[in-house]
Scaffold this active site. Structure first.
Site, PDB file in Angstrom:
ATOM      1  N   CYS A 171       0.829  -1.212   0.000  1.00  0.00           N
ATOM      2  CA  CYS A 171       0.000   0.000   0.000  1.00  0.00           C
ATOM      3  C   CYS A 171       0.868   1.268   0.000  1.00  0.00           C
ATOM      4  CB  CYS A 171      -0.986  -0.034   1.164  1.00  0.00           C
ATOM      5  SG  CYS A 171      -2.412   1.048   0.921  1.00  0.00           S
ATOM      6  N   HIS A 175      -4.066  -5.313   0.008  1.00  0.00           N
ATOM      7  CA  HIS A 175      -3.782  -5.889   1.317  1.00  0.00           C
ATOM      8  C   HIS A 175      -3.949  -7.405   1.302  1.00  0.00           C
ATOM      9  CE1 HIS A 175      -3.440  -2.267   3.941  1.00  0.00           C
ATOM     10  NE2 HIS A 175      -4.018  -1.721   2.886  1.00  0.00           N
ATOM     11  N   GLU A 211      -2.957  -9.557   3.426  1.00  0.00           N
ATOM     12  CA  GLU A 211      -3.202 -10.119   4.761  1.00  0.00           C
ATOM     13  C   GLU A 211      -4.665 -10.083   5.156  1.00  0.00           C
ATOM     14  OE1 GLU A 211      -4.022  -6.085   5.560  1.00  0.00           O
ATOM     15  OE2 GLU A 211      -2.440  -6.960   4.319  1.00  0.00           O
TER      16      GLU A 211
END
Length: 357
Positions: free
Chosen positions: A244, A329, A331
């Site tokens: 990001c 993202h 995760e």
């Protein structure tokens, strides 16, 4: 108490106020159907007023295990229906109580579809949350409050800390990192030293890391030129992975350009195509800026991922150095875990071994 959201273009949206806190911030929207606590505690939303498009919020309450940072950094919360009593076996508290404890201004029973359509049409803009009977003087005063630019300094860790482990040592530059990213790196087996955003390159190298990770975070990447200068000094020294804001900072450090998107990508249903194998993954995203693809053409960078919806750059890698980054993202895993392979790729750069061997 009745209240309203007022946008800087003059648009007004009415609803009910949960509390008496007032708000000023950039108004954005998130399309996720779940994850409201993760959104509220993601530091990347610092100084923003977040609108959720899904109409039923608070249905499963809140719990400490879902916190992504030490506190919420959002400036306000705009939702449709606020559930009075959530139901979930992991629930520890109600959303309304959490919002009050975190002192988050909340306007509910709002036509969030109308808010979202306005932002999609006009672009993200400043907005305020006030009571229905707020005076014009109060409205003007709140609307005059500037949007914060030093948001990374607000959300980064105030001091260095370590998450010990037996594997390779990774220094994590914290620009507003989510706890799930730290957990993902730690679960790989990495020892993590998490440092404040203003840590110098020499200090990081003195820690003798095996790799360097650049985290997510809020705001315009060009607002932290001092960080970009330190990243420049680190590139090529050790394997590097960015997510990001970290992805954008790597791009700027290597001479690329970034720009602001009209209304950003915020949600858990963004399709990302991996150009290396042709696969499309559904990803979780939260960003208002993107890397300009044309600026990469003369650089030793290869685009590895694109957004299927608008073609924006979602990932890249260096053509000769052990360095790669993604805009989204992995995760967050909005359903499947098929983006977690990116952490395994980092492990391979760190150790020379394929994870699982």
């Amino acid at each position: 108490m009745k209240g309203k959201l007022i946008l800087e273009d003059g648009s007004v949206f009415t609803g009910d106020l949960l509390n008496e806190y007032k708000a000023t911030g950039e108004v954005v929207f998130n399309t996720g159907m779940t994850g409201y606590q993760e959104i509220l505690t993601d530091p990347s939303y610092c100084s923003q007023i977040v609108t959720l498009t899904f109409p039923l919020i608070g249905n499963y309450g809140v719990a400490d295990k879902f916190m992504q940072s030490r506190k919420s950094f959002v400036n306000g919360f705009i939702i449709g229906e606020l559930c009075d009593e959530g139901s979930n076996w992991q629930k520890e508290n109600e959303l309304a109580k959490f919002l009050n404890e975190q002192q988050i201004p909340c306007l509910y029973n709002v036509d969030t579809r109308a808010v979202t359509r306005t932002i999609r049409s006009q672009g993200c803009m400043k907005g305020i949350i006030v009571s229905e009977d707020a005076s014009q003087e109060e409205i003007d005063k709140l609307m005059a409050v500037p949007i914060k630019l030093d948001v990374v300094a607000e959300v980064t860790t105030p001091e260095t800390y370590v998450m010990d482990n037996d594997g390779p040592h990774v220094v994590v530059m914290d620009f507003g990192i989510k706890q799930n990213i730290l957990n993902s790196l730690h679960n790989l087996g990495c020892k993590l030293t998490v440092v404040p955003a203003d840590t110098k390159a020499d200090e990081i190298m003195a820690m003798n890391p095996d790799g360097i990770f650049l985290s997510n975070g809020p705001g315009d990447p060009k607002d932290v030129p001092e960080v970009i200068e330190e990243v420049k000094k680190l590139i090529g020294k050790k394997p590097m992975f960015g997510i990001c804001l970290g992805h954008q900072l790597i791009s700027l450090a290597l001479g690329a350009n970034t720009y602001k998107l009209k209304f950003g990508h915020r949600g858990s249903n963004q399709p990302v195509k991996n150009l290396l194998n042709g696969r499309v993954h559904i990803s979780s995203q939260n960003h208002g800026y993107a890397v300009e693809e044309a600026s990469l053409k003369e650089l030793p960078l290869e685009v590895t991922h694109i957004n299927v919806n608008d073609g924006t750059v979602e990932g890249m890698r260096h053509t000769s150095l052990p360095l790669f980054s993604v805009q989204y993202h992995p995760e967050a895993s909005p359903g499947p875990d098929d983006n977690m392979y990116l952490f395994d790729q980092f492990w391979t750069l760190l150790t020379g071994e394929t994870k699982g061997e």
